[in-house]
Design a protein around this motif. Structure first.
Motif, PDB file in Angstrom:
ATOM      1  N   MET A   8      -6.544  -5.909   4.957  1.00  0.00           N
ATOM      2  CA  MET A   8      -6.091  -5.637   6.319  1.00  0.00           C
ATOM      3  C   MET A   8      -7.120  -6.138   7.330  1.00  0.00           C
ATOM      4  SD  MET A   8      -4.425  -1.884   5.777  1.00  0.00           S
ATOM      5  CE  MET A   8      -4.540  -1.270   7.437  1.00  0.00           C
ATOM      6  N   THR A   9      -8.402  -5.869   7.036  1.00  0.00           N
ATOM      7  CA  THR A   9      -9.449  -6.268   7.969  1.00  0.00           C
ATOM      8  C   THR A   9      -9.517  -7.791   8.077  1.00  0.00           C
ATOM      9  OG1 THR A   9     -10.611  -4.383   7.038  1.00  0.00           O
ATOM     10  CG2 THR A   9     -11.817  -5.729   8.595  1.00  0.00           C
ATOM     11  N   ALA A  52       0.830  -1.201   0.000  1.00  0.00           N
ATOM     12  CA  ALA A  52       0.000   0.000   0.000  1.00  0.00           C
ATOM     13  C   ALA A  52       0.864   1.251   0.000  1.00  0.00           C
ATOM     14  CB  ALA A  52      -0.911  -0.009   1.223  1.00  0.00           C
ATOM     15  N   ALA A  56      -6.441   1.059  -2.780  1.00  0.00           N
ATOM     16  CA  ALA A  56      -6.386   1.260  -1.327  1.00  0.00           C
ATOM     17  C   ALA A  56      -7.531   0.523  -0.626  1.00  0.00           C
ATOM     18  CB  ALA A  56      -6.442   2.745  -0.997  1.00  0.00           C
ATOM     19  N   MET A  77      -7.438   4.809  -5.314  1.00  0.00           N
ATOM     20  CA  MET A  77      -8.328   4.626  -4.180  1.00  0.00           C
ATOM     21  C   MET A  77      -8.907   3.215  -4.190  1.00  0.00           C
ATOM     22  SD  MET A  77     -10.952   7.460  -2.913  1.00  0.00           S
ATOM     23  CE  MET A  77     -12.204   7.206  -4.120  1.00  0.00           C
ATOM     24  N   VAL A 114      -6.716  -3.017  -0.344  1.00  0.00           N
ATOM     25  CA  VAL A 114      -5.742  -3.163   0.736  1.00  0.00           C
ATOM     26  C   VAL A 114      -6.441  -3.141   2.101  1.00  0.00           C
ATOM     27  CG1 VAL A 114      -3.874  -1.978   1.941  1.00  0.00           C
ATOM     28  CG2 VAL A 114      -3.789  -2.237  -0.532  1.00  0.00           C
ATOM     29  N   LEU A 115      -7.362  -2.197   2.232  1.00  0.00           N
ATOM     30  CA  LEU A 115      -8.078  -2.057   3.502  1.00  0.00           C
ATOM     31  C   LEU A 115      -8.868  -3.321   3.819  1.00  0.00           C
ATOM     32  CD1 LEU A 115      -8.401   0.238   5.525  1.00  0.00           C
ATOM     33  CD2 LEU A 115     -10.558   0.803   4.432  1.00  0.00           C
ATOM     34  N   ARG A 140      -8.401 -10.247  11.418  1.00  0.00           N
ATOM     35  CA  ARG A 140      -9.206 -11.281  12.059  1.00  0.00           C
ATOM     36  C   ARG A 140      -8.425 -12.590  12.100  1.00  0.00           C
ATOM     37  NH1 ARG A 140     -14.506 -10.857   9.323  1.00  0.00           N
ATOM     38  NH2 ARG A 140     -14.092  -8.670   9.750  1.00  0.00           N
TER      39      ARG A 140
END
Lengths: 336, 268, 323
Positions: free
Chosen positions: B258-259, B200, B251, B248, B254-255, B263
């Motif tokens: 990440m989430t 990222a 991104a 975006m 990527v987000l 977990r």
């Protein structure tokens, strides 16, 4: 036979092992017993090669392994917190050592199944360590250590992280396993009951030194010094000596007490005391006493004796040591 | 702390309102401005030759940065966690340093070291151009992404401790076998998380890269530089919006990763 | 001292398998000298070459670690330390006076001042609103909370230049809501608030989750009002986390470039921040000025982080002492 000779290991200025020498006979189940910081784990890990000694040597079955890494020592090691490979199934955990050695698949599978049956985990092959209880994890760790046919099996407080019930069960089970497999086994524990229960030899360590080595009966009945005596069971201070509570007899009559005491060699004498509390413990009764000197101690007597004496709190009574067996009696031949 | 319903609701409104105005509205507006002229317009704008080459260059930089950071990041984390040596605290501080340094300062520092007039200026004169070339952009990207892998792997290494590795060694595994079979699987989620962060940041880095890039469209423009030059140099506002929307989108992926990874990590 | 001589004594031995010094008569088992003999465990099976782990002598084992540390140190030096060293040297190229002159040039001072001022405002707003957002995300329950929680990280995931464009599309020329912050200090503030949003939220959140409900309930049971409980119990618990998040946000804000480059307008003495000044000085080929202001910027960031470490270290020690 495992032989440790003049082992020294310092962490900074702290001497974890201070000139330790020890022989562990082949096929025995030896317990290294001591309080935390006594060096027992360091000694075990030095035998395993997980710690490097500052000086001294370790031989296993006559082979000097002092400079060998753990991989080449022919050992199996069981950790207190299991050290389970979390990302592998039970089968892969147990098979690890054999996979590393590139054993044929069929042979590995057969051996793993065999071991899982011995440790009572057949049917759990495909579970992950996270899906096992603590006791099961530790049995898996044992199977894993045994899979590589180690010359010696080293266990570092193997039951320390388990609850009381599982701990006693696993202890018995280890004893039986050892009777079957007969691999030289060394067990580190700080629990004297565990050591007395499971081991056929005990080495008591304190402050990086070995205090005494022997079979459980000898250590319990003929401890080499105050430390060993105090560590292997409860003790009462009686007239400046250490006595096991169940080796104290109570008499109503001072003359009788003196007469019986005269037959005991090196006895601490008859102590006049006041009964402070009588605590029934099932078969036995613990009598908490205060000597005239003000010193408090406890005697452990049978229910029948207690009933005969009709003890009441606040009463005066006469205490004496019944035999020399538990009174300190240093036999130079046993002391190391 | 017992908070009355009224206070709780008003706190909620303030917090969500702040996030709405600061994040949601601007993003909504740019999406609207990007897609208002239609999807084909957007696709055309992000598939011009300059945009394609920018995407390629960005991916090339990522492709170099990630493996380098993985290898050295894991090695650094291992040294920091397992090693007992003097100067470890100093090494810790050096790893965190890139977080404290402004991207622009990174660029200036690289120019002072690798530029024509810098310490290693001889390289430049010998024809190996670092600054205003791809090597400079890679170096800048590695600088700013250096802490990610280390900082994600380090706590995992701490947590798993050394017992599993020691157990493997007592079972006959040598150093490499222990690393591949025990250590690497144990740190895999932390490492992946670090890689995601690295990707990222590598795709999104702007300040450090613009300082060391010649910025020629189609040659040395990354996606972020493309956004900038379209807006500033070409006055192609729509093109800038479209390229920004593309970034975006990346991104957002990527987000999402990440989430999901977060977990996975806490499941262990 | 014993260990030294011992090391030497052991030096050549790792290759041999035979115990050279039977330490005590009873130490040598009758069959003990042949470790690779029949009946030996699989690890020693000489026919199974693959099964034998590679032999590492003590020398090699002892060498591997320092080697790794050396490589890591070298790597960090080339990538991080050397450039910064070159930067620092360049800043003092004309001595301390040259450095001072560059840093105190009116335009440089103005840029640094704007940077610090705007960053301080941003940090303060973050301290308050970030804590509030964290509280709502931890203690409140509402639909879509998990989504909101995930969105907090968006500014970390979003390239800074995209943040700039995103904000411009709303607050720039032709603003659809009629608010033009383009080329104003407020524009800087909004841009920096955008990129620093996660710092305080993410540092306060875990502390709030860990915070002991019972302590708060105890305070309430002792008659403390909600406000008193917050002020006397909750806030002191959160203070170190808020402070650390705020400090990190400040450090990030003073160095920020990408998100302010478009919306800030780069007007000297007005909205030009330090990073833009530095970039400009490089463009007009004044490397000394650029390097000097860079070093000043670095110094501000370091002092901030150092203060942070000192303060958090102190509060941690106090808690440990209390425990």
């Amino acid at each position: 036979m495992i032989t440790v000779t003049s082992a020294r290991k310092n962490y900074g200025s702290f001497a974890a092992l201070d000139d330790v020498s020890l022989d562990i006979p082949s096929g025995s189940l030896t317990a290294l017993l001591g309080p935390s910081g006594s060096g027992k784990s360091t000694l075990l890990r030095s035998i395993a090669g997980l710690e490097e000694l500052d000086s001294g040597t370790v031989t296993i079955e006559g082979r000097d392994v002092t400079d060998e890494p753990p991989q080449r020592r022919g050992i199996g090691f069981v950790f207190q917190h299991y050290a389970a490979f979390k990302h592998m199934t039970v089968r892969d955990n147990v098979a690890f050592g054999l996979t590393i050695r590139k054993r044929p698949k069929a042979e590995t599978r057969k051996k793993v199944d065999e071991l899982l049956e011995i440790v009572g985990l057949d049917g759990f092959q495909h579970r992950y360590p996270a899906q096992l209880s603590g006791g099961q994890r530790q049995r898996m760790a044992l199977a894993r250590a045994l899979a590589v046919d180690p010359q010696v099996l080293l266990l570092d407080e193997p039951f320390g992280a388990l609850d009381a019930k599982v701990r006693t069960d696993l202890r018995q089970w280890l004893r039986r396993l050892h009777d079957e497999v007969h691999v030289t086994t060394v067990l580190v524990t700080h629990d004297q009951e565990e050591a007395l229960d499971v081991a056929d030899r005990i080495a008591v360590l304190n402050k990086g030194r070995i205090e005494q080595v022997g079979d459980p009966v000898t250590l319990y009945e003929r401890p080499a010094n105050d430390f060993v005596m105090g560590f292997l069971g409860s003790v009462a201070h009686l007239g400046g000596q250490l006595v096991r509570p169940h080796d104290i007899a109570l008499e109503r009559d001072r003359a009788t007490a003196l007469a019986l005491d005269a037959k005991v060699v090196d006895s601490p004498g008859v102590i006049d005391a006041v009964v402070e509390r009588v605590v029934p413990l099932g078969f036995e009764v613990r009598v908490e006493l205060r000597a005239e000197s003000g010193e408090r101690f406890a005697a452990q007597i049978t229910r029948r004796d207690a009933a005969e004496l009709q003890l009441r709190e606040g009463e005066k009574i006469h205490a004496r040591a019944t035999g020399r067996s538990s009174v300190i009696d240093v036999d130079p031949a046993l002391a190391i | 702390m017992r908070v009355s319903r009224g206070i709780r609701l008003s706190l909620r409104v303030v917090a969500l309102g702040y996030l709405f105005v600061l994040l949601a509205v601007p993003i909504g507006v740019i999406l609207w401005r990007t897609f208002e002229p239609g999807l084909s317009e957007f696709l055309a704008s992000i598939s011009t030759p300059a945009a394609r080459s920018a995407l390629n260059l960005s991916l090339l930089i990522v492709a170099i940065t990630v493996p380098v950071n993985v290898v050295f990041g894991v090695a650094t984390a291992l040294a920091l966690v397992r090693g007992r040596f003097r100067g470890r605290g100093l090494l810790q501080a050096v790893v965190d340093l890139p977080f404290a340094v402004s991207p622009i300062v990174v660029g200036v520092a690289l120019i002072m070291l690798w530029g024509a007039g810098g310490w290693f200026g001889a390289l430049d004169q010998a024809g190996f151009q670092v600054i205003f070339g791809i090597p400079g952009m890679v170096l800048a990207t590695i600088f700013v992404t250096l802490p990610f892998v280390v900082r994600e792997v380090e706590p995992v290494l701490h947590e798993i401790g050394q017992e599993q590795e020691q157990a493997a060694s007592t079972l006959g595994a040598n150093g490499w076998q222990t690393f591949w079979r025990i250590t690497l699987p144990a740190i895999r989620w932390g490492l992946t998380y670090g890689v995601v962060l690295t990707v990222a940041r590598a795709l999104g880095e702007f300040g450090a890269v613009i300082m060391v890039s010649s910025g020629f469209p189609g040659v040395s423009q990354t996606l972020t530089l493309l956004v900038h030059s379209r807006y500033i140099d070409d006055h192609n506002t729509y093109g800038a919006y479209a390229a920004a929307t593309l970034l975006m989108g990346i991104a957002l992926v990527v987000l999402l990763l990440m989430t999901v990874l977060d977990r996975k990590r806490s499941d262990r | 001292m014993t260990s030294d001589t011992d090391q030497q004594r052991r030096g050549p031995r790792p290759g041999t398998d035979v115990a050279p010094l039977p330490p005590r008569p009873d130490a040598t088992a009758p069959d003990g000298i042949h470790p690779h003999g029949g009946g030996a465990p699989p690890y020693a099976d000489p026919g199974d070459a693959a099964a034998r782990p590679k032999h590492h002598g003590r020398g090699l084992r002892a060498l591997r670690r320092p080697l790794g540390i050396g490589v890591v140190t070298l790597w960090l030096s080339v990538i991080v330390l050397l450039p910064l060293a070159a930067l620092t040297v360049a800043a003092f190229d004309e001595g301390l006076a040259g450095f001072w002159e560059a840093v105190t040039a009116p335009a440089a001072v103005a840029a640094l001042w704007v940077t610090v001022l705007v960053s301080a405002i941003v940090a303060l707003v973050n301290a308050v609103v970030g804590t509030l957002v964290a509280w709502v995300l931890v203690r409140d329950e509402f639909r879509g909370k998990r989504f909101v929680n995930a969105v907090i990280d968006l500014p970390f995931a979003l390239p800074t230049i995209v943040a700039s464009i995103v904000l411009l599309s709303l607050y720039g020329p032709n603003s659809p809501i009629g608010v033009e912050l383009n080329a104003t200090r407020w524009g800087l503030v909004v841009a920096l608030l955008f990129v620093t949003l996660p710092f305080v939220v993410r540092s306060v959140q875990p502390v709030l989750i860990e915070a002991d409900h019972e302590v708060e309930e105890a305070a309430a049971s002792l008659g403390a009002s909600t406000w008193t409980t917050f002020r006397r119990i909750v806030l002191p618990t959160l203070a170190p986390a808020i402070l650390s998040g705020t400090g990190l946000a400040f450090a990030r804000a003073i160095g920020e470039y990408g998100s302010v480059v478009l919306i800030g307008g780069n007007i000297p003495r007005e909205t030009q921040v330090a990073s833009q000044y530095i970039q400009q000085q490089i463009e007009i080929d004044r490397p000394l000025n650029a390097a000097a202001v860079s070093v000043a910027l670095l110094a501000i960031a370091f002092v901030t982080l150092l203060l942070l470490r000192v303060v958090s270290g102190r509060s941690q020690r106090r808690e440990e002492r209390d425990a």
